[in-house]
Design a protein around this motif. Structure first.
Motif, PDB file in Angstrom:
ATOM      1  N   ARG A 180      -7.704   5.975 -42.304  1.00 44.19           N
ATOM      2  CA  ARG A 180      -6.296   6.062 -41.881  1.00 44.19           C
ATOM      3  C   ARG A 180      -5.619   7.278 -42.508  1.00 44.19           C
ATOM      4  NH1 ARG A 180      -4.597   1.822 -38.898  1.00 44.19           N
ATOM      5  NH2 ARG A 180      -2.612   2.840 -38.609  1.00 44.19           N
ATOM      6  N   THR A 181      -4.746   7.919 -41.744  1.00 47.22           N
ATOM      7  CA  THR A 181      -4.014   9.057 -42.302  1.00 47.22           C
ATOM      8  C   THR A 181      -2.588   8.630 -42.623  1.00 47.22           C
ATOM      9  OG1 THR A 181      -3.360   9.823 -40.126  1.00 47.22           O
ATOM     10  CG2 THR A 181      -5.354  10.776 -41.039  1.00 47.22           C
ATOM     11  N   SER A 182      -1.988   9.321 -43.589  1.00 53.12           N
ATOM     12  CA  SER A 182      -0.640   8.956 -44.007  1.00 53.12           C
ATOM     13  C   SER A 182       0.415   9.699 -43.207  1.00 53.12           C
ATOM     14  CB  SER A 182      -0.468   9.313 -45.480  1.00 53.12           C
ATOM     15  OG  SER A 182      -0.561  10.718 -45.622  1.00 53.12           O
TER      16      SER A 182
ATOM     17  N   VAL B   1      -8.718  24.329 -32.102  1.00 54.06           N
ATOM     18  CA  VAL B   1      -9.869  23.518 -31.689  1.00 54.06           C
ATOM     19  C   VAL B   1     -10.119  22.404 -32.702  1.00 54.06           C
ATOM     20  CG1 VAL B   1     -12.341  23.576 -31.150  1.00 54.06           C
ATOM     21  CG2 VAL B   1     -10.893  25.529 -30.541  1.00 54.06           C
ATOM     22  N   GLU B   2     -10.012  21.165 -32.244  1.00 54.54           N
ATOM     23  CA  GLU B   2     -10.198  19.982 -33.091  1.00 54.54           C
ATOM     24  C   GLU B   2     -11.421  19.193 -32.640  1.00 54.54           C
ATOM     25  OE1 GLU B   2      -9.807  18.250 -35.623  1.00 54.54           O
ATOM     26  OE2 GLU B   2      -7.759  17.642 -36.044  1.00 54.54           O
ATOM     27  N   ASP B   3     -11.949  18.392 -33.534  1.00 59.57           N
ATOM     28  CA  ASP B   3     -13.043  17.507 -33.156  1.00 59.57           C
ATOM     29  C   ASP B   3     -12.527  16.281 -32.413  1.00 59.57           C
ATOM     30  OD1 ASP B   3     -11.756  16.526 -35.424  1.00 59.57           O
ATOM     31  OD2 ASP B   3     -13.570  16.258 -36.613  1.00 59.57           O
ATOM     32  N   ILE B   4     -11.510  15.624 -33.006  1.00 58.69           N
ATOM     33  CA  ILE B   4     -11.037  14.374 -32.419  1.00 58.69           C
ATOM     34  C   ILE B   4      -9.561  14.188 -32.749  1.00 58.69           C
ATOM     35  CG2 ILE B   4     -11.726  12.964 -34.434  1.00 58.69           C
ATOM     36  CD1 ILE B   4     -12.714  10.844 -32.376  1.00 58.69           C
ATOM     37  N   VAL B   5      -8.822  13.628 -31.820  1.00 57.56           N
ATOM     38  CA  VAL B   5      -7.404  13.343 -32.071  1.00 57.56           C
ATOM     39  C   VAL B   5      -7.225  11.839 -32.132  1.00 57.56           C
ATOM     40  CG1 VAL B   5      -5.040  13.669 -31.305  1.00 57.56           C
ATOM     41  CG2 VAL B   5      -6.730  15.418 -30.846  1.00 57.56           C
ATOM     42  N   ASP B   6      -6.542  11.421 -33.181  1.00 63.06           N
ATOM     43  CA  ASP B   6      -6.361  10.010 -33.463  1.00 63.06           C
ATOM     44  C   ASP B   6      -4.846   9.723 -33.434  1.00 63.06           C
ATOM     45  OD1 ASP B   6      -7.977   7.668 -35.065  1.00 63.06           O
ATOM     46  OD2 ASP B   6      -6.055   8.017 -36.018  1.00 63.06           O
ATOM     47  N   SER B   7      -4.153   9.806 -34.547  1.00 59.64           N
ATOM     48  CA  SER B   7      -2.698   9.597 -34.542  1.00 59.64           C
ATOM     49  C   SER B   7      -1.978  10.753 -33.842  1.00 59.64           C
ATOM     50  CB  SER B   7      -2.183   9.475 -35.973  1.00 59.64           C
ATOM     51  OG  SER B   7      -2.294  10.715 -36.632  1.00 59.64           O
ATOM     52  N   GLY B   8      -2.583  11.945 -33.849  1.00 56.25           N
ATOM     53  CA  GLY B   8      -1.947  13.133 -33.276  1.00 56.25           C
ATOM     54  C   GLY B   8      -1.175  13.948 -34.309  1.00 56.25           C
ATOM     55  N   LEU B   9      -1.097  13.429 -35.522  1.00 57.68           N
ATOM     56  CA  LEU B   9      -0.275  14.083 -36.555  1.00 57.68           C
ATOM     57  C   LEU B   9      -0.801  15.470 -36.916  1.00 57.68           C
ATOM     58  CD1 LEU B   9       0.266  10.885 -38.687  1.00 57.68           C
ATOM     59  CD2 LEU B   9       2.116  12.303 -37.784  1.00 57.68           C
ATOM     60  N   THR B  10      -2.126  15.613 -37.027  1.00 55.68           N
ATOM     61  CA  THR B  10      -2.698  16.903 -37.432  1.00 55.68           C
ATOM     62  C   THR B  10      -2.354  17.983 -36.409  1.00 55.68           C
ATOM     63  OG1 THR B  10      -4.532  15.709 -38.455  1.00 55.68           O
ATOM     64  CG2 THR B  10      -4.821  18.080 -38.144  1.00 55.68           C
TER      65      THR B  10
ATOM     66  N   ASP C 163     -10.713  12.368 -27.731  1.00 54.70           N
ATOM     67  CA  ASP C 163      -9.343  11.881 -27.874  1.00 54.70           C
ATOM     68  C   ASP C 163      -9.347  10.365 -27.831  1.00 54.70           C
ATOM     69  OD1 ASP C 163      -6.598  11.609 -27.891  1.00 54.70           O
ATOM     70  OD2 ASP C 163      -6.356  12.038 -25.760  1.00 54.70           O
ATOM     71  N   LYS C 164      -8.636   9.767 -28.803  1.00 52.30           N
ATOM     72  CA  LYS C 164      -8.479   8.304 -28.812  1.00 52.30           C
ATOM     73  C   LYS C 164      -7.011   7.992 -28.535  1.00 52.30           C
ATOM     74  CE  LYS C 164     -11.178   7.620 -32.865  1.00 52.30           C
ATOM     75  NZ  LYS C 164     -11.437   6.802 -34.053  1.00 52.30           N
ATOM     76  N   PRO C 165      -6.598   7.986 -27.277  1.00 54.83           N
ATOM     77  CA  PRO C 165      -5.170   7.835 -26.954  1.00 54.83           C
ATOM     78  C   PRO C 165      -4.583   6.514 -27.461  1.00 54.83           C
ATOM     79  CG  PRO C 165      -6.512   7.787 -24.949  1.00 54.83           C
ATOM     80  CD  PRO C 165      -7.419   8.155 -26.061  1.00 54.83           C
TER      81      PRO C 165
ATOM     82  N   ASP D  59     -11.059   3.077 -28.856  1.00 54.35           N
ATOM     83  CA  ASP D  59     -10.650   3.046 -30.257  1.00 54.35           C
ATOM     84  C   ASP D  59     -11.784   2.536 -31.137  1.00 54.35           C
ATOM     85  OD1 ASP D  59      -9.481   2.779 -32.680  1.00 54.35           O
ATOM     86  OD2 ASP D  59      -8.064   1.206 -32.087  1.00 54.35           O
ATOM     87  N   GLU D  60     -12.708   3.442 -31.431  1.00 54.35           N
ATOM     88  CA  GLU D  60     -13.805   3.080 -32.299  1.00 54.35           C
ATOM     89  C   GLU D  60     -14.073   4.238 -33.248  1.00 54.35           C
ATOM     90  OE1 GLU D  60     -17.195   0.031 -31.034  1.00 54.35           O
ATOM     91  OE2 GLU D  60     -16.160   1.144 -29.491  1.00 54.35           O
ATOM     92  N   PHE D  61     -14.477   3.946 -34.465  1.00 58.05           N
ATOM     93  CA  PHE D  61     -14.749   5.020 -35.407  1.00 58.05           C
ATOM     94  C   PHE D  61     -16.133   5.598 -35.115  1.00 58.05           C
ATOM     95  CE2 PHE D  61     -15.663   7.214 -39.325  1.00 58.05           C
ATOM     96  CZ  PHE D  61     -14.450   7.852 -39.545  1.00 58.05           C
ATOM     97  N   VAL D  62     -16.180   6.896 -34.862  1.00 54.53           N
ATOM     98  CA  VAL D  62     -17.444   7.518 -34.470  1.00 54.53           C
ATOM     99  C   VAL D  62     -17.843   8.637 -35.442  1.00 54.53           C
ATOM    100  CG1 VAL D  62     -17.381   6.976 -32.003  1.00 54.53           C
ATOM    101  CG2 VAL D  62     -16.139   8.976 -32.836  1.00 54.53           C
ATOM    102  N   VAL D  63     -19.116   8.911 -35.473  1.00 52.25           N
ATOM    103  CA  VAL D  63     -19.645   9.996 -36.314  1.00 52.25           C
ATOM    104  C   VAL D  63     -20.609  10.843 -35.493  1.00 52.25           C
ATOM    105  CG1 VAL D  63     -19.459   8.663 -38.467  1.00 52.25           C
ATOM    106  CG2 VAL D  63     -21.603   8.618 -37.163  1.00 52.25           C
TER     107      VAL D  63
ATOM    108  N   LEU E 109     -18.407  15.074 -36.673  1.00 56.03           N
ATOM    109  CA  LEU E 109     -17.567  13.999 -37.221  1.00 56.03           C
ATOM    110  C   LEU E 109     -18.281  13.271 -38.347  1.00 56.03           C
ATOM    111  CD1 LEU E 109     -16.580  12.763 -33.715  1.00 56.03           C
ATOM    112  CD2 LEU E 109     -14.910  13.477 -35.421  1.00 56.03           C
ATOM    113  N   ASP E 110     -17.510  12.943 -39.392  1.00 55.46           N
ATOM    114  CA  ASP E 110     -18.140  12.331 -40.566  1.00 55.46           C
ATOM    115  C   ASP E 110     -17.598  10.944 -40.856  1.00 55.46           C
ATOM    116  OD1 ASP E 110     -15.528  13.325 -41.470  1.00 55.46           O
ATOM    117  OD2 ASP E 110     -16.220  12.742 -43.457  1.00 55.46           O
ATOM    118  N   TYR E 111     -18.375  10.230 -41.646  1.00 58.42           N
ATOM    119  CA  TYR E 111     -17.848   9.088 -42.384  1.00 58.42           C
ATOM    120  C   TYR E 111     -18.130   9.379 -43.850  1.00 58.42           C
ATOM    121  CZ  TYR E 111     -17.082   4.601 -44.512  1.00 58.42           C
ATOM    122  OH  TYR E 111     -16.599   3.623 -45.335  1.00 58.42           O
TER     123      TYR E 111
END
Ligand code: IMP
Ligand code: MG
Length: 183
Positions: free
Chosen positions: A74-76, A97-106, A129-131, A149-153, A157-159
């Motif tokens: 989770r991001t703050s 260029v991003e790998d993945i967008v989650d909250s969109g904050l970055t 994109d995880k809308p 909405d699943e966490f992927v690597v 992408l990392d965990y």
């Protein structure tokens, strides 16, 4: 398939097609111009390399690194630049260029920040994109694929710093999340 992978969500072949599609669109949209691709480290490094090779207009490459305060998955919402661009982007056509967008904050933050540096234009591009997880509104001009909405690597992408080297986008098993860095 590596032992810690539970399931392949997006195969290398689908990713290749996605890069070609995006590369064609970008090449058409920027015909007669030069683009500056700004990769967001570290996750975007793989996608950046593939995407850049699918673009036929002249390309410059730069990277920046940001970290969002927060822990785990989770991001703050607070984004801090840990490595800035090498080059001046004034009067350049910039694509972040991003790998993945989650909250969109970055991406929202980066568009605002880079927009103050007087670029000729600025667009956002993400592989995935995880809308469903969006917390802020952000227009993304180039989206490779929408995913659930699943966490992927994998594919950059990392965990916890691991699994970036997997060629496909994968869902990892819960036991892989508990694995320590003993290797
Ligand atoms: P946002 O600011 O919440 O949109 O966060 C985007 C960043 O979160 C991405 O650049 C990734 O670093 C990270 N992220 C979001 N979802 C995932 C995922 O499923 N796997 C790995 N990293 C992720
Ligand atoms: Mg990232």
């Amino acid at each position: 398939m590596a032992k810690y992978v539970k399931e392949i969500m997006i195969s290398r072949e689908e990713i290749d097609q996605m890069c070609r599609r995006l590369g064609e669109r970008i090449s058409q949209d920027y015909e007669g111009k030069e683009v500056t691709l700004i990769g967001v480290l570290k996750g975007a490094y793989t996608f950046m390399a593939d995407l850049a090779r699918c673009i036929t207009v002249p390309v410059r490459i730069d990277f920046m690194s940001v970290s969002s305060y927060g822990s785990g998955t989770r991001t703050s919402g607070i984004v801090r630049i840990t490595k800035d661009l090498d080059a001046d982007i004034s009067h350049k056509h910039v694509i972040v260029v991003e790998d993945i967008v989650d909250s969109g904050l970055t991406l929202k933050h980066l568009r605002q920040l880079l927009g103050t540096r007087n670029p000729a234009s600025i667009a956002l591009c993400t592989a995935f994109d995880k809308p469903a997880r969006r917390r802020v509104d952000v227009d993304i001009e180039y989206v490779g694929m929408q995913i659930s909405d699943e966490f992927v690597v994998g594919y950059g992408l990392d965990y916890d710093g691991k699994y970036r080297n997997l060629p496909d986008v994968c869902i990892i098993g819960d036991d892989s999340k508990e694995e320590t860095n003993e290797a």
